[in-house]
Design a protein around this motif. Structure first.
Motif, PDB file in Angstrom:
ATOM      1  N   GLY A 226       0.787  -1.222   0.000  1.00 44.24           N
ATOM      2  CA  GLY A 226       0.000   0.000   0.000  1.00 44.24           C
ATOM      3  C   GLY A 226       0.815   1.267   0.000  1.00 44.24           C
ATOM      4  O   GLY A 226       0.362   2.304   0.492  1.00 44.24           O
ATOM      5  N   THR A 227       2.027   1.223  -0.560  1.00 39.57           N
ATOM      6  CA  THR A 227       2.892   2.399  -0.618  1.00 39.57           C
ATOM      7  C   THR A 227       2.874   2.985  -2.021  1.00 39.57           C
ATOM      8  O   THR A 227       2.285   2.430  -2.945  1.00 39.57           O
ATOM      9  CB  THR A 227       4.332   2.024  -0.223  1.00 39.57           C
ATOM     10  OG1 THR A 227       4.809   0.994  -1.111  1.00 39.57           O
ATOM     11  CG2 THR A 227       4.373   1.497   1.203  1.00 39.57           C
ATOM     12  N   GLU A 228       3.555   4.122  -2.186  1.00 37.68           N
ATOM     13  CA  GLU A 228       3.588   4.803  -3.475  1.00 37.68           C
ATOM     14  C   GLU A 228       4.375   3.993  -4.501  1.00 37.68           C
ATOM     15  O   GLU A 228       5.421   3.422  -4.194  1.00 37.68           O
ATOM     16  CB  GLU A 228       4.205   6.192  -3.320  1.00 37.68           C
ATOM     17  CG  GLU A 228       3.354   7.162  -2.518  1.00 37.68           C
ATOM     18  CD  GLU A 228       2.061   7.510  -3.234  1.00 37.68           C
ATOM     19  OE1 GLU A 228       2.065   7.531  -4.487  1.00 37.68           O
ATOM     20  OE2 GLU A 228       1.044   7.729  -2.555  1.00 37.68           O
ATOM     21  N   ILE A 229       3.858   3.981  -5.720  1.00 37.43           N
ATOM     22  CA  ILE A 229       4.536   3.282  -6.821  1.00 37.43           C
ATOM     23  C   ILE A 229       5.297   4.253  -7.709  1.00 37.43           C
ATOM     24  O   ILE A 229       6.368   3.931  -8.230  1.00 37.43           O
ATOM     25  CB  ILE A 229       3.503   2.497  -7.659  1.00 37.43           C
ATOM     26  CG1 ILE A 229       2.835   1.423  -6.802  1.00 37.43           C
ATOM     27  CG2 ILE A 229       4.163   1.855  -8.874  1.00 37.43           C
ATOM     28  CD1 ILE A 229       1.723   0.696  -7.507  1.00 37.43           C
ATOM     29  N   GLY A 230       4.762   5.445  -7.870  1.00 37.30           N
ATOM     30  CA  GLY A 230       5.406   6.426  -8.733  1.00 37.30           C
ATOM     31  C   GLY A 230       5.396   5.992 -10.184  1.00 37.30           C
ATOM     32  O   GLY A 230       4.423   5.410 -10.680  1.00 37.30           O
ATOM     33  N   HIS A 231       6.493   6.242 -10.867  1.00 38.80           N
ATOM     34  CA  HIS A 231       6.586   5.914 -12.291  1.00 38.80           C
ATOM     35  C   HIS A 231       6.989   4.463 -12.534  1.00 38.80           C
ATOM     36  O   HIS A 231       7.063   4.017 -13.675  1.00 38.80           O
ATOM     37  CB  HIS A 231       7.615   6.831 -12.965  1.00 38.80           C
ATOM     38  CG  HIS A 231       8.997   6.683 -12.392  1.00 38.80           C
ATOM     39  ND1 HIS A 231       9.385   7.328 -11.236  1.00 38.80           N
ATOM     40  CD2 HIS A 231      10.076   5.971 -12.801  1.00 38.80           C
ATOM     41  CE1 HIS A 231      10.642   7.012 -10.958  1.00 38.80           C
ATOM     42  NE2 HIS A 231      11.077   6.193 -11.896  1.00 38.80           N
ATOM     43  N   ASN A 232       7.257   3.712 -11.451  1.00 40.00           N
ATOM     44  CA  ASN A 232       7.722   2.330 -11.617  1.00 40.00           C
ATOM     45  C   ASN A 232       6.674   1.441 -12.281  1.00 40.00           C
ATOM     46  O   ASN A 232       7.023   0.487 -12.973  1.00 40.00           O
ATOM     47  CB  ASN A 232       8.100   1.742 -10.255  1.00 40.00           C
ATOM     48  CG  ASN A 232       9.401   2.323  -9.716  1.00 40.00           C
ATOM     49  OD1 ASN A 232      10.429   2.240 -10.367  1.00 40.00           O
ATOM     50  ND2 ASN A 232       9.332   2.914  -8.534  1.00 40.00           N
ATOM     51  N   GLY A 233       5.389   1.739 -12.059  1.00 40.15           N
ATOM     52  CA  GLY A 233       4.350   0.910 -12.651  1.00 40.15           C
ATOM     53  C   GLY A 233       4.391   0.915 -14.164  1.00 40.15           C
ATOM     54  O   GLY A 233       4.310  -0.141 -14.803  1.00 40.15           O
ATOM     55  N   TRP A 234       4.523   2.094 -14.752  1.00 40.03           N
ATOM     56  CA  TRP A 234       4.581   2.184 -16.212  1.00 40.03           C
ATOM     57  C   TRP A 234       5.860   1.565 -16.757  1.00 40.03           C
ATOM     58  O   TRP A 234       5.849   0.909 -17.807  1.00 40.03           O
ATOM     59  CB  TRP A 234       4.471   3.642 -16.651  1.00 40.03           C
ATOM     60  CG  TRP A 234       3.160   4.262 -16.322  1.00 40.03           C
ATOM     61  CD1 TRP A 234       2.892   5.217 -15.376  1.00 40.03           C
ATOM     62  CD2 TRP A 234       1.895   3.939 -16.924  1.00 40.03           C
ATOM     63  NE1 TRP A 234       1.554   5.519 -15.354  1.00 40.03           N
ATOM     64  CE2 TRP A 234       0.920   4.745 -16.295  1.00 40.03           C
ATOM     65  CE3 TRP A 234       1.490   3.057 -17.924  1.00 40.03           C
ATOM     66  CZ2 TRP A 234      -0.432   4.702 -16.646  1.00 40.03           C
ATOM     67  CZ3 TRP A 234       0.147   3.008 -18.273  1.00 40.03           C
ATOM     68  CH2 TRP A 234      -0.787   3.823 -17.637  1.00 40.03           C
ATOM     69  N   ILE A 235       6.965   1.754 -16.029  1.00 38.53           N
ATOM     70  CA  ILE A 235       8.235   1.159 -16.483  1.00 38.53           C
ATOM     71  C   ILE A 235       8.154  -0.365 -16.429  1.00 38.53           C
ATOM     72  O   ILE A 235       8.606  -1.067 -17.351  1.00 38.53           O
ATOM     73  CB  ILE A 235       9.402   1.675 -15.633  1.00 38.53           C
ATOM     74  CG1 ILE A 235       9.562   3.185 -15.812  1.00 38.53           C
ATOM     75  CG2 ILE A 235      10.697   0.961 -16.008  1.00 38.53           C
ATOM     76  CD1 ILE A 235      10.630   3.802 -14.937  1.00 38.53           C
TER      77      ILE A 235
END
Length: 260
Positions: A226-235
């Motif tokens: 449940g923490t921040e993903i940031g731009h890692n999801g798209w990468i």
């Protein structure tokens, strides 16, 4: 029978064949599965107190940090078996026999890929069960995040499996296939699976950052905790799709170029 129906029928037959092989000869899968389990137990019970101090928490915090990386490492380990299985089929002549039969040409590879993805997910479930048994909890993840995490695991397994199929096709024997697929285990060791990238030496950080495992691990970690993903999801999504497309065309080109 239409081309699509023929492809589905023959792919289903090849899938059953590969699953039967995995059931009759489980030693390879079990050996590859032991690696992430042993690393999980080693880093939790031997290095757990030291490693948890490095991330500013206790052992339970480090278990939560560690598990997402080891789940993806489990997928990498399982796909080594795929490379070995494909290479064995090629070297023992069964592929040449299939080519003389009236079956859909691509069904052989599709059966290997689907079977490997199913084995990868089953292995992830087993490693996840061990993680839960030693204290891993994911109480902050919502149902949507759990669904997204499952989707990421399937996509990652699909991408790595197609690459493993290509490695198996270019290998002259099972031993070479196993060696060629070793990056599937080595790359997680050089990622953020065990320690944060920020704590690595500056010269080493690009190795950890610019590879498929780190963004996938950070995305899975964010979804499960449940923490921040940031731009890692798209990468991570780009890596999964890129590896799947690259592996598919590479495998298809190699498979079709072999003598009939």
């Amino acid at each position: 029978m239409s081309t699509l129906a023929l492809a589905v029928r023959d792919s289903s037959t090849m899938l059953r064949r590969n699953l039967l092989h995995a059931r009759r000869y489980p030693s390879l899968t079990l050996n590859l599965l032991l690696t992430p389990i042993m690393l999980l137990l080693l880093f939790v019970y031997i290095f757990g107190d030291v490693m948890s101090a490095g991330i500013g928490g206790d052992r339970s915090d480090y278990i939560a940090y560690l598990v997402p990386g080891l789940l993806l490492m489990t997928i990498g380990s399982t796909t080594i078996g795929t490379a070995v299985s494909v290479s064995t089929d090629m070297s023992e002549g069964i592929i040449a026999r299939f080519r003389t039969m009236a079956i859909h040409r691509g069904s052989v590879l599709i059966g290997h890929v689907i079977g490997s993805v199913l084995q990868s997910i089953a292995s992830v479930v087993l490693v996840g069960a061990v993680a839960v048994a030693i204290g891993f909890r994911s109480t902050d993840a919502t149902a949507v995040e759990w669904l997204a995490a499952f989707g990421l695991l399937v996509l990652f397994a699909l991408g790595l499996t197609w690459i493993a199929v290509g490695m198996g096709l270019i290998s002259p024997n099972a031993e070479a296939a196993s060696n060629n697929a070793m990056p599937m285990i080595l790359l997680p060791l050089l990622s953020s699976a065990f320690v944060p990238v920020e704590g690595m030496p500056g010269w080493f950080r690009p190795i950890a950052e610019y590879q498929p495992f780190t963004p996938a691990i950070e995305t899975l970690r964010g979804l499960l905790l449940g923490t921040e993903i940031g731009h890692n999801g798209w990468i991570a999504l780009a890596w999964c799709l890129g590896l799947a497309v690259l592996g598919y065309f590479w495998s298809a080109a190699k498979f079709n170029s072999d003598p009939k």
